[in-house]
Design a protein around this motif. Structure first.
Motif, PDB file in Angstrom:
ATOM      1  N   LEU A  17       0.815  -1.217   0.000  1.00 38.58           N
ATOM      2  CA  LEU A  17       0.000   0.000   0.000  1.00 38.58           C
ATOM      3  C   LEU A  17       0.848   1.266   0.000  1.00 38.58           C
ATOM      4  N   ALA A  18       2.103   1.144   0.387  1.00 35.83           N
ATOM      5  CA  ALA A  18       3.011   2.292   0.378  1.00 35.83           C
ATOM      6  C   ALA A  18       3.630   2.526  -1.004  1.00 35.83           C
ATOM      7  N   LEU A  19       3.438   1.571  -1.912  1.00 35.96           N
ATOM      8  CA  LEU A  19       3.993   1.700  -3.267  1.00 35.96           C
ATOM      9  C   LEU A  19       3.197   2.724  -4.075  1.00 35.96           C
ATOM     10  N   PRO A  20       3.807   3.244  -5.138  1.00 40.35           N
ATOM     11  CA  PRO A  20       3.047   4.116  -6.048  1.00 40.35           C
ATOM     12  C   PRO A  20       1.864   3.352  -6.659  1.00 40.35           C
ATOM     13  N   GLU A  21       0.829   4.076  -7.036  1.00 40.36           N
ATOM     14  CA  GLU A  21      -0.399   3.459  -7.533  1.00 40.36           C
ATOM     15  C   GLU A  21      -0.143   2.501  -8.689  1.00 40.36           C
ATOM     16  N   GLU A  22       0.705   2.879  -9.619  1.00 38.68           N
ATOM     17  CA  GLU A  22       0.971   2.016 -10.779  1.00 38.68           C
ATOM     18  C   GLU A  22       1.600   0.692 -10.337  1.00 38.68           C
ATOM     19  N   ASP A  23       2.503   0.734  -9.355  1.00 37.21           N
ATOM     20  CA  ASP A  23       3.107  -0.487  -8.831  1.00 37.21           C
ATOM     21  C   ASP A  23       2.068  -1.335  -8.095  1.00 37.21           C
ATOM     22  N   GLN A  24       1.178  -0.681  -7.362  1.00 40.76           N
ATOM     23  CA  GLN A  24       0.109  -1.410  -6.672  1.00 40.76           C
ATOM     24  C   GLN A  24      -0.770  -2.142  -7.684  1.00 40.76           C
ATOM     25  N   ARG A  25      -1.112  -1.434  -8.749  1.00 34.76           N
ATOM     26  CA  ARG A  25      -1.966  -2.015  -9.784  1.00 34.76           C
ATOM     27  C   ARG A  25      -1.275  -3.231 -10.423  1.00 34.76           C
ATOM     28  N   TRP A  26       0.003  -3.084 -10.753  1.00 35.67           N
ATOM     29  CA  TRP A  26       0.762  -4.175 -11.357  1.00 35.67           C
ATOM     30  C   TRP A  26       0.810  -5.377 -10.415  1.00 35.67           C
ATOM     31  N   LEU A  27       1.114  -5.112  -9.145  1.00 30.06           N
ATOM     32  CA  LEU A  27       1.213  -6.178  -8.154  1.00 30.06           C
ATOM     33  C   LEU A  27      -0.135  -6.888  -7.976  1.00 30.06           C
ATOM     34  N   ALA A  28      -1.203  -6.116  -7.905  1.00 26.07           N
ATOM     35  CA  ALA A  28      -2.539  -6.697  -7.737  1.00 26.07           C
ATOM     36  C   ALA A  28      -2.890  -7.593  -8.922  1.00 26.07           C
ATOM     37  N   GLU A  29      -2.576  -7.140 -10.123  1.00 26.96           N
ATOM     38  CA  GLU A  29      -2.870  -7.947 -11.308  1.00 26.96           C
ATOM     39  C   GLU A  29      -2.086  -9.250 -11.291  1.00 26.96           C
ATOM     40  N   ARG A  30      -0.807  -9.192 -10.936  1.00 30.46           N
ATOM     41  CA  ARG A  30       0.005 -10.415 -10.880  1.00 30.46           C
ATOM     42  C   ARG A  30      -0.532 -11.376  -9.820  1.00 30.46           C
ATOM     43  N   LEU A  31      -0.931 -10.835  -8.669  1.00 30.03           N
ATOM     44  CA  LEU A  31      -1.470 -11.687  -7.613  1.00 30.03           C
ATOM     45  C   LEU A  31      -2.771 -12.358  -8.061  1.00 30.03           C
ATOM     46  N   LEU A  32      -3.657 -11.578  -8.666  1.00 26.62           N
ATOM     47  CA  LEU A  32      -4.922 -12.142  -9.129  1.00 26.62           C
ATOM     48  C   LEU A  32      -4.706 -13.219 -10.187  1.00 26.62           C
ATOM     49  N   GLU A  33      -3.734 -13.017 -11.061  1.00 27.19           N
ATOM     50  CA  GLU A  33      -3.442 -14.010 -12.091  1.00 27.19           C
ATOM     51  C   GLU A  33      -2.923 -15.311 -11.486  1.00 27.19           C
ATOM     52  N   SER A  34      -2.286 -15.219 -10.334  1.00 27.40           N
ATOM     53  CA  SER A  34      -1.638 -16.392  -9.747  1.00 27.40           C
ATOM     54  C   SER A  34      -2.576 -17.240  -8.890  1.00 27.40           C
ATOM     55  N   VAL A  35      -3.735 -16.706  -8.535  1.00 24.46           N
ATOM     56  CA  VAL A  35      -4.642 -17.412  -7.634  1.00 24.46           C
ATOM     57  C   VAL A  35      -5.739 -18.085  -8.449  1.00 24.46           C
ATOM     58  N   PRO A  36      -5.910 -19.411  -8.259  1.00 30.26           N
ATOM     59  CA  PRO A  36      -7.006 -20.087  -8.965  1.00 30.26           C
ATOM     60  C   PRO A  36      -8.337 -19.476  -8.532  1.00 30.26           C
ATOM     61  N   ARG A  37      -9.177 -19.220  -9.501  1.00 32.33           N
ATOM     62  CA  ARG A  37     -10.464 -18.601  -9.200  1.00 32.33           C
ATOM     63  C   ARG A  37     -11.560 -19.642  -9.215  1.00 32.33           C
ATOM     64  N   GLU A  38     -12.531 -19.453  -8.351  1.00 30.19           N
ATOM     65  CA  GLU A  38     -13.696 -20.330  -8.336  1.00 30.19           C
ATOM     66  C   GLU A  38     -14.419 -20.256  -9.674  1.00 30.19           C
ATOM     67  N   ALA A  39     -14.396 -19.080 -10.288  1.00 28.76           N
ATOM     68  CA  ALA A  39     -15.072 -18.915 -11.574  1.00 28.76           C
ATOM     69  C   ALA A  39     -14.470 -19.849 -12.615  1.00 28.76           C
ATOM     70  N   ASP A  40     -13.163 -20.089 -12.535  1.00 24.62           N
ATOM     71  CA  ASP A  40     -12.533 -21.012 -13.465  1.00 24.62           C
ATOM     72  C   ASP A  40     -13.123 -22.405 -13.296  1.00 24.62           C
ATOM     73  N   GLU A  41     -13.348 -22.804 -12.054  1.00 23.82           N
ATOM     74  CA  GLU A  41     -13.944 -24.109 -11.792  1.00 23.82           C
ATOM     75  C   GLU A  41     -15.364 -24.168 -12.337  1.00 23.82           C
ATOM     76  N   VAL A  42     -16.094 -23.085 -12.184  1.00 24.42           N
ATOM     77  CA  VAL A  42     -17.469 -23.032 -12.698  1.00 24.42           C
ATOM     78  C   VAL A  42     -17.447 -23.086 -14.224  1.00 24.42           C
ATOM     79  N   ASP A  43     -16.522 -22.336 -14.840  1.00 27.34           N
ATOM     80  CA  ASP A  43     -16.403 -22.364 -16.297  1.00 27.34           C
ATOM     81  C   ASP A  43     -16.092 -23.775 -16.790  1.00 27.34           C
TER      82      ASP A  43
END
Length: 81
Positions: A17-43
């Motif tokens: 949260l102390a990172l610049p917004e662009e770094d936060q956004r990048w980090l959040a996207e990488r984290l979301l990509e790495s976590v299996p989603r329940e929606a994938d199981e539903v798909d």
């Protein structure tokens, strides 16, 4: 839903949260990509169901209904409500 989080995760969040917004956004996207989603199981479940339905239809084991009939039924249900 109660989620237990480690101190390491809490510290990492504070640092993120102390990172610049662009770094936060990048980090959040990488984290979301790495976590299996329940929606994938539903798909995957729906894809399997679609294949099974197609196979039943091709074997002649399924009663097929025309679009017009389905549309008519849907309109009737909506009218009855």
């Amino acid at each position: 839903m109660i989620t237990l989080v480690t101190d390491a995760a809490k510290k990492l969040l504070e640092e993120a949260l102390a990172l610049p917004e662009e770094d936060q956004r990048w980090l959040a996207e990488r984290l979301l990509e790495s976590v299996p989603r329940e929606a994938d199981e539903v798909d995957e479940a729906w894809a399997s169901e679609a294949v099974a339905r197609l196979e039943r239809a091709e074997r002649g084991d399924a009663k097929l209904v025309s679009y017009d009939e389905v549309r008519g039924r849907a309109h009737q249900v909506l009218r009855d409500k």
